[in-house]
Motif scaffolding. Structure first.
Motif, PDB file in Angstrom:
ATOM      1  N   UNK A   1       0.830  -1.025  -0.097  1.00 43.52           N
ATOM      2  CA  UNK A   1      -0.005  -0.054  -0.163  1.00 43.52           C
ATOM      3  C   UNK A   1       0.681   1.145   0.144  1.00 43.52           C
ATOM      4  N   UNK A   2       1.979   1.289   0.308  1.00 43.35           N
ATOM      5  CA  UNK A   2       2.997   2.288   0.329  1.00 43.35           C
ATOM      6  C   UNK A   2       3.435   2.738  -1.284  1.00 43.35           C
ATOM      7  N   UNK A   3       3.259   1.857  -1.878  1.00 44.31           N
ATOM      8  CA  UNK A   3       3.592   2.329  -3.458  1.00 44.31           C
ATOM      9  C   UNK A   3       2.413   3.346  -3.984  1.00 44.31           C
ATOM     10  N   UNK A   4       3.042   4.348  -4.591  1.00 37.42           N
ATOM     11  CA  UNK A   4       2.092   5.315  -5.289  1.00 37.42           C
ATOM     12  C   UNK A   4       2.151   5.339  -6.631  1.00 37.42           C
ATOM     13  N   UNK A   5       1.104   4.534  -7.324  1.00 38.95           N
ATOM     14  CA  UNK A   5       1.126   4.623  -8.861  1.00 38.95           C
ATOM     15  C   UNK A   5       0.587   6.350  -9.206  1.00 38.95           C
ATOM     16  N   UNK A   6       1.086   6.428 -10.668  1.00 41.19           N
ATOM     17  CA  UNK A   6       0.986   7.808 -11.137  1.00 41.19           C
ATOM     18  C   UNK A   6      -0.665   7.854 -11.451  1.00 41.19           C
ATOM     19  N   UNK A   7      -1.125   9.274 -11.393  1.00 39.37           N
ATOM     20  CA  UNK A   7      -2.486   9.422 -11.722  1.00 39.37           C
ATOM     21  C   UNK A   7      -3.592   8.865 -11.011  1.00 39.37           C
ATOM     22  N   UNK A   8      -3.200   8.903  -9.851  1.00 30.30           N
ATOM     23  CA  UNK A   8      -4.346   8.231  -8.935  1.00 30.30           C
ATOM     24  C   UNK A   8      -5.448   9.160  -8.964  1.00 30.30           C
ATOM     25  N   UNK A   9      -6.777   8.382  -8.955  1.00 32.19           N
ATOM     26  CA  UNK A   9      -8.073   9.346  -8.859  1.00 32.19           C
ATOM     27  C   UNK A   9      -8.733   9.162  -7.419  1.00 32.19           C
ATOM     28  N   UNK A  10      -8.358  10.083  -6.659  1.00 33.69           N
ATOM     29  CA  UNK A  10      -8.610   9.795  -5.128  1.00 33.69           C
ATOM     30  C   UNK A  10     -10.246   9.808  -4.856  1.00 33.69           C
ATOM     31  N   UNK A  11     -10.964  10.618  -5.583  1.00 35.87           N
ATOM     32  CA  UNK A  11     -12.373  10.702  -5.624  1.00 35.87           C
ATOM     33  C   UNK A  11     -13.107   9.338  -5.764  1.00 35.87           C
ATOM     34  N   UNK A  12     -12.531   8.500  -7.059  1.00 36.57           N
ATOM     35  CA  UNK A  12     -12.761   7.173  -7.296  1.00 36.57           C
ATOM     36  C   UNK A  12     -12.443   6.295  -6.181  1.00 36.57           C
ATOM     37  N   UNK A  13     -11.199   6.372  -5.600  1.00 37.02           N
ATOM     38  CA  UNK A  13     -10.766   5.479  -4.471  1.00 37.02           C
ATOM     39  C   UNK A  13     -11.605   5.410  -3.353  1.00 37.02           C
ATOM     40  N   UNK A  14     -12.204   6.681  -3.015  1.00 33.88           N
ATOM     41  CA  UNK A  14     -13.179   6.662  -1.808  1.00 33.88           C
ATOM     42  C   UNK A  14     -14.616   6.594  -2.331  1.00 33.88           C
ATOM     43  N   UNK A  15     -14.919   6.123  -3.521  1.00 31.29           N
ATOM     44  CA  UNK A  15     -16.377   5.743  -3.688  1.00 31.29           C
ATOM     45  C   UNK A  15     -16.689   4.517  -3.085  1.00 31.29           C
ATOM     46  N   UNK A  16     -18.094   4.226  -3.222  1.00 31.54           N
ATOM     47  CA  UNK A  16     -18.447   3.053  -2.561  1.00 31.54           C
ATOM     48  C   UNK A  16     -18.080   1.865  -3.433  1.00 31.54           C
ATOM     49  N   UNK A  17     -18.024   1.761  -4.662  1.00 30.71           N
ATOM     50  CA  UNK A  17     -17.451   0.812  -5.465  1.00 30.71           C
ATOM     51  C   UNK A  17     -16.383   1.349  -6.611  1.00 30.71           C
ATOM     52  N   UNK A  18     -15.198   1.456  -6.170  1.00 25.27           N
ATOM     53  CA  UNK A  18     -14.023   1.983  -6.646  1.00 25.27           C
ATOM     54  C   UNK A  18     -13.736   1.278  -8.191  1.00 25.27           C
ATOM     55  N   UNK A  19     -14.132   1.835  -9.347  1.00 22.39           N
ATOM     56  CA  UNK A  19     -14.075   1.406 -10.628  1.00 22.39           C
ATOM     57  C   UNK A  19     -12.831   1.228 -11.164  1.00 22.39           C
ATOM     58  N   UNK A  20     -11.734   2.030 -10.564  1.00 23.74           N
ATOM     59  CA  UNK A  20     -10.213   1.986 -11.169  1.00 23.74           C
ATOM     60  C   UNK A  20      -9.295   0.922 -10.698  1.00 23.74           C
TER      61      UNK A  20
END
Length: 322
Positions: A90-109
């Motif tokens: 989890x410490x790895x940081x991919x480029x171009x993260x969409x934080x809003x999608x990550x916090x969604x009820x069902x993250x599609x990313x």
């Protein structure tokens, strides 16, 4: 229910090999074995591979992605004679993260890593759980739940000092006070409440538009499953419940619950919701639920496939609760 273990995340018969958790030499050998495999998680998402045939990825213990880890792996068990572990990056940081999608009820990313194959990516377990085999689903759920516990229980609840991982990841011990801490599972009752030919469904704020499911709630200390069913239904919908019986259970790693499915018979049908508990509740006939599953009923989405609520409702429609 004769088919109770057909629920998602259950019934694969994984050999957890608990007798090896305290055997340090055996675990050391297993971690060095070319036959051993590791399951990788990123922020709770398991690494999967494939397109049409989706499988949980099992990487060799020498895979370069393990350079992203900073803790010992959790031992999950034996599979076909090989040892299976779980690691978290989890410490790895991919480029171009969409934080809003990550916090969604069902993250599609989905996310990848430079050391992975093109068809390997991290995917939200809620979205793929029904596409995995029973074994893959159980391994993914176990890995997600146990790694999630470590993320939130790194300090001793007795004295506050940082605790250390022991027993191959299945225990934490505090070096300051000697306190022993074990993985937490929260019991939750989820109820198929019926009144004649109808069942009671509710929805919580923030759910997708039109989505309804069985009522559910956490068990309280000193409470039986039956009492929790009656209390939760009355608190949420104002409905009194009589006879209650157990149907099936489901490990639910969001984050670490055990869903205890029950059938309850309502003594009345006048709904009076508590808006602090749920947003809405309705009585729905078998025919209306069947139409919803067939996509023929506007404004009523059935419980998500793979969830125990979906499983209970399907068996109710098929008259297979006995």
């Amino acid at each position: 229910m004769k088919n109770a273990e057909a629920v998602t995340f259950g019934g694969s018969g994984l050999d957890r090999a608990a007798e090896l958790r305290g055997d340090i030499p055996a675990l050391a050998d297993a971690m060095q074995s070319s036959d051993s495999r590791v399951i990788i998680l990123w922020r709770g998402k398991p690494l999967v591979q494939g397109t049409e045939d989706l499988v949980l990825a099992r990487l060799p213990m020498t895979h370069p992605i393990l350079a992203e880890t900073d803790e010992a792996p959790v031992f999950l068990g034996r599979e076909n004679g090989s040892h299976v572990f779980a690691h978290d990056i989890s410490g790895y940081e991919p480029e171009g993260l969409d934080q809003e999608s990550l916090d969604a009820f069902l993250d599609p990313t989905e996310q990848s890593h430079p050391t992975l194959d093109d068809d390997q990516r991290f995917a939200e377990l809620r979205g793929i759980m029904t596409r995995l085999s029973a074994r893959d689903a159980e391994l993914a759920a176990t890995a997600k739940a146990i790694r999630g516990w470590h993320e939130t229980h790194g300090f001793c609840s007795k004295c506050g000092a940082r605790s250390e991982i022991h027993m191959a990841g299945w225990q934490r011990i505090c070096p300051a006070c000697g306190g022993h801490h074990f993985p937490r599972t929260d019991p939750v009752v989820i109820m198929l409440i019926t009144h004649g030919n109808r069942c009671l469904l509710g929805r919580s704020p923030g759910w997708p538009e039109g989505m309804y499911s069985c009522l559910a709630g956490f068990l309280e200390p000193g409470e039986t499953m039956e009492a929790a069913v009656r209390r939760e239904v009355y608190e949420e919908a104002g409905i009194r419940v009589g006879q209650v019986r157990y149907l099936a259970s489901q490990p639910w790693p969001f984050p670490a619950s055990l869903m205890i499915g029950a059938h309850g018979e309502a003594l009345d049908d006048e709904i009076n919701i508590d808006p602090n508990e749920i947003e809405d509740a309705v009585w729905v006939t078998r025919e209306e639920v069947a139409d919803a599953y067939a996509g023929l009923r506007e404004g009523l989405l059935p419980a998500r496939k793979g969830a125990i609520a979906h499983f209970l409702l399907q068996n109710w429609l098929a008259d297979r609760l006995e």
